[in-house]
Scaffold this active site. Structure first.
Site, PDB file in Angstrom:
ATOM      1  N   THR A 121      28.949  69.520  -1.690  1.00 39.47           N
ATOM      2  CA  THR A 121      29.754  70.658  -1.245  1.00 39.47           C
ATOM      3  C   THR A 121      30.128  71.484  -2.480  1.00 39.47           C
ATOM      4  O   THR A 121      30.859  70.990  -3.345  1.00 39.47           O
ATOM      5  CB  THR A 121      31.024  70.154  -0.533  1.00 39.47           C
ATOM      6  OG1 THR A 121      30.617  69.322   0.555  1.00 39.47           O
ATOM      7  CG2 THR A 121      31.867  71.310  -0.021  1.00 39.47           C
ATOM      8  N   GLU A 150      26.146  69.102   3.770  1.00 36.22           N
ATOM      9  CA  GLU A 150      26.133  67.909   4.624  1.00 36.22           C
ATOM     10  C   GLU A 150      27.432  67.835   5.419  1.00 36.22           C
ATOM     11  O   GLU A 150      28.509  68.063   4.877  1.00 36.22           O
ATOM     12  CB  GLU A 150      25.956  66.664   3.742  1.00 36.22           C
ATOM     13  CG  GLU A 150      25.848  65.382   4.513  1.00 36.22           C
ATOM     14  CD  GLU A 150      24.841  65.472   5.655  1.00 36.22           C
ATOM     15  OE1 GLU A 150      23.672  65.800   5.413  1.00 36.22           O
ATOM     16  OE2 GLU A 150      25.240  65.229   6.816  1.00 36.22           O
ATOM     17  N   LEU A 252      42.526  66.791  17.269  1.00 33.18           N
ATOM     18  CA  LEU A 252      43.880  67.066  17.755  1.00 33.18           C
ATOM     19  C   LEU A 252      44.658  65.760  17.836  1.00 33.18           C
ATOM     20  O   LEU A 252      45.363  65.511  18.808  1.00 33.18           O
ATOM     21  CB  LEU A 252      43.827  67.737  19.138  1.00 33.18           C
ATOM     22  CG  LEU A 252      43.523  69.232  19.174  1.00 33.18           C
ATOM     23  CD1 LEU A 252      43.612  69.749  20.615  1.00 33.18           C
ATOM     24  CD2 LEU A 252      44.449  70.046  18.278  1.00 33.18           C
ATOM     25  N   CYS A 262      37.027  64.652   1.273  1.00 34.37           N
ATOM     26  CA  CYS A 262      36.535  66.015   1.518  1.00 34.37           C
ATOM     27  C   CYS A 262      37.628  67.026   1.853  1.00 34.37           C
ATOM     28  O   CYS A 262      37.790  68.008   1.124  1.00 34.37           O
ATOM     29  CB  CYS A 262      35.501  66.005   2.638  1.00 34.37           C
ATOM     30  SG  CYS A 262      33.980  65.187   2.144  1.00 34.37           S
TER      31      CYS A 262
HETATM   32  N1  LIG Z   1      31.785  61.601   1.528  1.00 36.03           N
HETATM   33  C1  LIG Z   1      31.595  62.380   2.577  1.00 36.03           C
HETATM   34  O1  LIG Z   1      31.918  62.039   3.720  1.00 36.03           O
HETATM   35  C2  LIG Z   1      30.966  63.750   2.404  1.00 36.03           C
HETATM   36  C3  LIG Z   1      30.561  64.468   3.540  1.00 36.03           C
HETATM   37  C4  LIG Z   1      29.967  65.703   3.368  1.00 36.03           C
HETATM   38  C5  LIG Z   1      29.807  66.217   2.093  1.00 36.03           C
HETATM   39  N2  LIG Z   1      30.226  65.520   1.003  1.00 36.03           N
HETATM   40  C6  LIG Z   1      29.999  66.075  -0.337  1.00 36.03           C
HETATM   41  O2  LIG Z   1      28.878  65.413  -0.892  1.00 36.03           O
HETATM   42  C7  LIG Z   1      29.045  65.275  -2.307  1.00 36.03           C
HETATM   43  C8  LIG Z   1      28.936  63.808  -2.695  1.00 36.03           C
HETATM   44  O3  LIG Z   1      30.012  63.110  -2.117  1.00 36.03           O
HETATM   45  P1  LIG Z   1      30.077  61.514  -2.098  1.00 36.03           P
HETATM   46  O4  LIG Z   1      31.260  61.143  -1.297  1.00 36.03           O
HETATM   47  O5  LIG Z   1      28.730  60.980  -1.725  1.00 36.03           O
HETATM   48  O6  LIG Z   1      30.334  61.221  -3.666  1.00 36.03           O
HETATM   49  P2  LIG Z   1      30.269  59.819  -4.418  1.00 36.03           P
HETATM   50  O7  LIG Z   1      31.229  59.919  -5.529  1.00 36.03           O
HETATM   51  O8  LIG Z   1      30.358  58.699  -3.433  1.00 36.03           O
HETATM   52  O9  LIG Z   1      28.780  59.779  -4.995  1.00 36.03           O
HETATM   53  C9  LIG Z   1      28.305  60.586  -6.039  1.00 36.03           C
HETATM   54  C10 LIG Z   1      27.276  59.782  -6.841  1.00 36.03           C
HETATM   55  O10 LIG Z   1      26.629  60.664  -7.765  1.00 36.03           O
HETATM   56  C11 LIG Z   1      26.373  59.926  -8.955  1.00 36.03           C
HETATM   57  N3  LIG Z   1      26.120  60.876 -10.051  1.00 36.03           N
HETATM   58  C12 LIG Z   1      26.990  61.713 -10.664  1.00 36.03           C
HETATM   59  N4  LIG Z   1      26.346  62.461 -11.604  1.00 36.03           N
HETATM   60  C13 LIG Z   1      25.038  62.094 -11.555  1.00 36.03           C
HETATM   61  C14 LIG Z   1      23.876  62.506 -12.274  1.00 36.03           C
HETATM   62  N5  LIG Z   1      23.915  63.462 -13.212  1.00 36.03           N
HETATM   63  N6  LIG Z   1      22.706  61.906 -11.988  1.00 36.03           N
HETATM   64  C15 LIG Z   1      22.638  60.935 -11.047  1.00 36.03           C
HETATM   65  N7  LIG Z   1      23.717  60.509 -10.319  1.00 36.03           N
HETATM   66  C16 LIG Z   1      24.896  61.087 -10.582  1.00 36.03           C
HETATM   67  C17 LIG Z   1      27.604  59.065  -9.123  1.00 36.03           C
HETATM   68  O11 LIG Z   1      27.366  57.963  -9.960  1.00 36.03           O
HETATM   69  C18 LIG Z   1      27.896  58.658  -7.664  1.00 36.03           C
HETATM   70  O12 LIG Z   1      27.246  57.440  -7.335  1.00 36.03           O
HETATM   71  C19 LIG Z   1      30.385  65.919  -2.626  1.00 36.03           C
HETATM   72  O13 LIG Z   1      30.186  67.258  -2.988  1.00 36.03           O
HETATM   73  C20 LIG Z   1      31.121  65.841  -1.313  1.00 36.03           C
HETATM   74  O14 LIG Z   1      32.111  66.842  -1.196  1.00 36.03           O
HETATM   75  C21 LIG Z   1      30.789  64.291   1.140  1.00 36.03           C
END
Ligand SMILES: NC(=O)c1ccc[n+]([C@@H]2O[C@H](COP(=O)([O-])OP(=O)(O)OC[C@H]3O[C@@H](n4cnc5c(N)ncnc54)[C@H](O)[C@@H]3O)[C@@H](O)[C@H]2O)c1
Length: 436
Positions: A121, A150, A252, A262
């Site tokens: 995001t 996503e 709700l 998020c």
């Molecule tokens: N968690 C959710 O439910 C959700 C839903 C929709 C969107 N998002 C978005 O998706 C994105 C990821 O969220 P998440 O919850 O999966 O995060 P997370 O912290 O669980 O995972 C991120 C991963 O990226 C890895 N990483 C960081 N820098 C890196 C690099 N240079 N090379 C390789 N790996 C690297 C980290 O080690 C970590 O394992 C965010 O922007 C979040 O806002 C999350």
């Protein structure tokens, strides 16, 4: 298709495993070498229903692999970026350093026919900056950058990924569109609509969606407060509203405020983006402020339920994760509540079916117990902070027998006041009058 996923967290791992399940050849790359080693041992480092089986099946069939090095992306048709975009310390903007670092890591390795897809995001205009970095590092090579936000929910992530309400693809590049169409083809066959829009529009759709959901939650929370003052029942109000198709019943559910990885950070980042562009989002600003105050304010409900003071008293908190079926405690209302209870002088005992390890990293002073009944032992009150299925059918007689006083503060409204009264509990819920 050959797909590389940069980041194997909640989104990267679920998306990677699901893409592999669609039949694509997927490699998930994470620069956390321990996480990759865990995955390569066949263990899944996060709690997400169904994920372990999905990962195992696809690894076994040779479609899913993990690596700490990005070198394998040289063969990829599409490289997805799914790294974290947390709130930047100090100002609430999205911290894009992980995204830009990842882009710099992959830039030298990309084949000339690859496309780069941002699944993280990211604020409006991030795709433009990613494109600039790629142009600088790979002059003369056409590497389209697509926004594909996503929408999965933790706890139901696989179901959401495989049955999305919509797939948003932000690009005007015809080649990138056809690659994304091919990658998502199995879903398209299931009639999931693909919405092709401009990259900036796609980036904004994600933030606007999350801000709207946050607004809906905050709205019903304030209506719940009003219900308590005027003697109405917020559950019935929400049902009465939700049956109107224009409103809908989802989001709700009154409670202790929205949390998680998020909604809090995304509403804040959207506010900052709007301010930077001179377009104030007053509704979203209010939602964010009201929600932040609410999490700690829930402690006052506990104080009131214990006749005005919790100093020296023991409070059992059931639930630490920000919602059921996940181990994610990032920005969980339960954590803010526990800190507030401790600030009021209470001793806190807690239990969560999956979130204890994560919670321990940021919350040391609480006593971690091995069950709801263990947490309740000697407690002056129980607070239900997360609506895990196993908290919905607690043995009330057993609870009462281990507690010092039979008081339950139900911040998720998962019990009925009359059954609590029958079991001889003092019961306080959200947006409903207390039955003495
Ligand atoms: N968690 C959710 O439910 C959700 C839903 C929709 C969107 N998002 C978005 O998706 C994105 C990821 O969220 P998440 O919850 O999966 O995060 P997370 O912290 O669980 O995972 C991120 C991963 O990226 C890895 N990483 C960081 N820098 C890196 C690099 N240079 N090379 C390789 N790996 C690297 C980290 O080690 C970590 O394992 C965010 O922007 C979040 O806002 C999350």
């Amino acid at each position: 298709m050959r797909v590389s996923m940069i980041g194997a967290g909640y989104v990267g791992l679920v998306s990677g495993a699901c893409f592999a399940d669609f039949g694509h050849d997927v490699i998930c790359i994470d620069n956390d070498a321990d996480k990759v080693a865990t995955l390569n041992r066949g263990e899944v480092p996060i709690f997400e229903p169904g994920l372990t089986d999905l990962v195992h099946a696809n690894v076994q069939q040779g479609r899913l692999a993990f690596a700490a090095e990005a070198s394998s992306i040289a063969k990829a048709d599409a490289v997805f970026i799914a790294v974290g975009t947390p709130s930047r310390r100090g100002d609430g903007h999205a911290d894009l350093s992980f995204v830009y670092d990842a882009v710099r890591d992959i830039a030298p390795l990309l084949s000339a026919r690859a496309i780069v897809v941002t699944k993280s995001t990211v604020p409006i205009g991030t795709g433009d900056e990613v494109e600039r970095i790629l142009r600088d590092m790979r002059p003369g090579v056409d590497l389209p950058v697509v926004s594909n936000p996503e929408f999965l929910r933790e706890g139901a992530a696989i179901q959401d990924f495989k049955h999305p309400d919509r797939i948003v693809v932000g690009t005007e590049d015809a080649r990138a569109r056809s690659v994304l169409a091919e990658i998502y083809r199995p879903l398209y066959l299931n009639a999931a609509p693909i919405l092709y829009v401009s990259r900036r529009t796609a980036e904004l759709i994600k933030y606007a969606s999350n801000a709207f959901l946050a607004t809906k939650i905050t709205f019903i929370n304030e209506i719940a407060d009003l219900c308590e003052r005027v003697g109405a029942d917020v559950q019935d109000v929400a049902r009465g509203m939700g049956l109107d198709n224009r409103i809908g019943s989802k989001f709700l559910h009154p409670g202790p405020g929205f949390g998680g990885s998020c909604l809090p950070k995304d509403t804040m980042a959207l506010i900052k983006t709007a301010q930077d562009h001179g377009a104030q989002l007053r509704i979203v600003e209010t939602v964010s402020t009201v929600n932040e105050q609410r999490k700690r304010a829930m402690a006052r409900k506990v104080v009131a339920a214990l006749d005005g003071s919790i100093r020296g008293k023991t409070v059992a908190v059931l639930g630490l994760a920000f919602k059921p079926n996940t181990d994610d405690t990032r920005d969980s209302p339960a954590i803010a509540l526990i800190t507030a209870l401790q600030d009021h002088g209470a001793f806190v005992r807690c239990y969560d079916p999956a979130g204890m390890e994560q919670a321990k990293l940021g919350l040391e002073a609480a006593i971690y117990c091995d069950s709801a009944y263990g947490a309740a032992a000697g407690a002056d009150a129980i607070v239900i902070a997360t609506e895990w299925e196993q908290f919905r059918a607690l043995d009330l007689a057993r609870l009462k027998s281990v507690m010092a006083y039979p008081v339950i503060v139900d911040l998720r409204n998962i019990y009925r006041a009359d059954e609590m009264k029958r079991a001889d509990f003092r019961y306080v819920a959200v947006g409903r009058s207390e039955i003495e």
